[in-house]
Motif scaffolding. Structure first.
Motif: not given
Length: 187
Positions: A85-103
């Protein structure tokens, strides 16, 4: 005694509906068949490390319950939606989640079964991730590693996520990160 045809048709139809419905929700996020990324259908690609190495599972007091469900993919989908929703036109984002601890955590012997997640302020949510943001020309314009956490997560208002969502605290971490690091001023 044979069943009436309409009951047979109902039973066959029900079985067929279940068979065609596709795979059920993952029973265990550490299964070998459990995906390690979302199918990319937009500007955001989200992948994750093997959940068996996540703090949520390694340090859980009930590893069986901690592995259950489709919570990793739900968190990744939320991240992809919010960031997209916040990326500009043509922008890309690559994300790797490396760890999670849930509440929360499981507290065996506290007068309830050890299958109940108890959410207290001593069990804050944490998400570690690395990301790279690319402009329309494909150049990396931002990136790095982030540790998302909120030690006051129980004192905050409802915000943008439903109070009935069991992942509301983790999703709020993502919402805050997207607003702070990705949206930037004026967005």
């Amino acid at each position: 005694m044979p069943r009436p045809r309409h009951i047979q048709a109902l039973v066959i139809g029900t079985l067929l509906a279940f068979a065609l419905a596709g795979p059920a929700i993952a029973a265990d996020v550490t299964d070998a068949d459990y995906p390690r990324s979302l199918e990319q259908d937009g500007p955001v690609a989200v992948s994750w490390a093997d959940p068996s190495g996540f703090t949520e599972i390694r340090h859980s007091r009930n590893r069986f319950e901690a592995r259950r469900g489709d919570w990793v993919r739900d968190i990744a989908r939320h991240l992809a939606r919010r960031a997209g929703d916040v990326l500009g036109p043509g922008e890309r984002l690559e994300v790797e989640i490396t760890d999670i601890k849930r509440a929360g955590d499981f507290e065996p012997g506290a007068g309830r079964g050890d299958h109940v997640r108890v959410v207290r302020d001593i069990y804050p949510p944490r998400i570690h991730l690395s990301y790279s943001r690319h402009d329309a020309a494909g150049n990396v314009v931002d990136g790095g590693e982030r540790e998302l956490t909120d030690l006051g997560f129980l004192q905050r208002g409802v915000g943008m996520v439903s109070m009935s969502d069991p992942l509301r605290h983790e999703k709020r971490l993502i919402d805050d990160w997207v607003r702070r690091d990705l949206a930037g001023p004026g967005r």
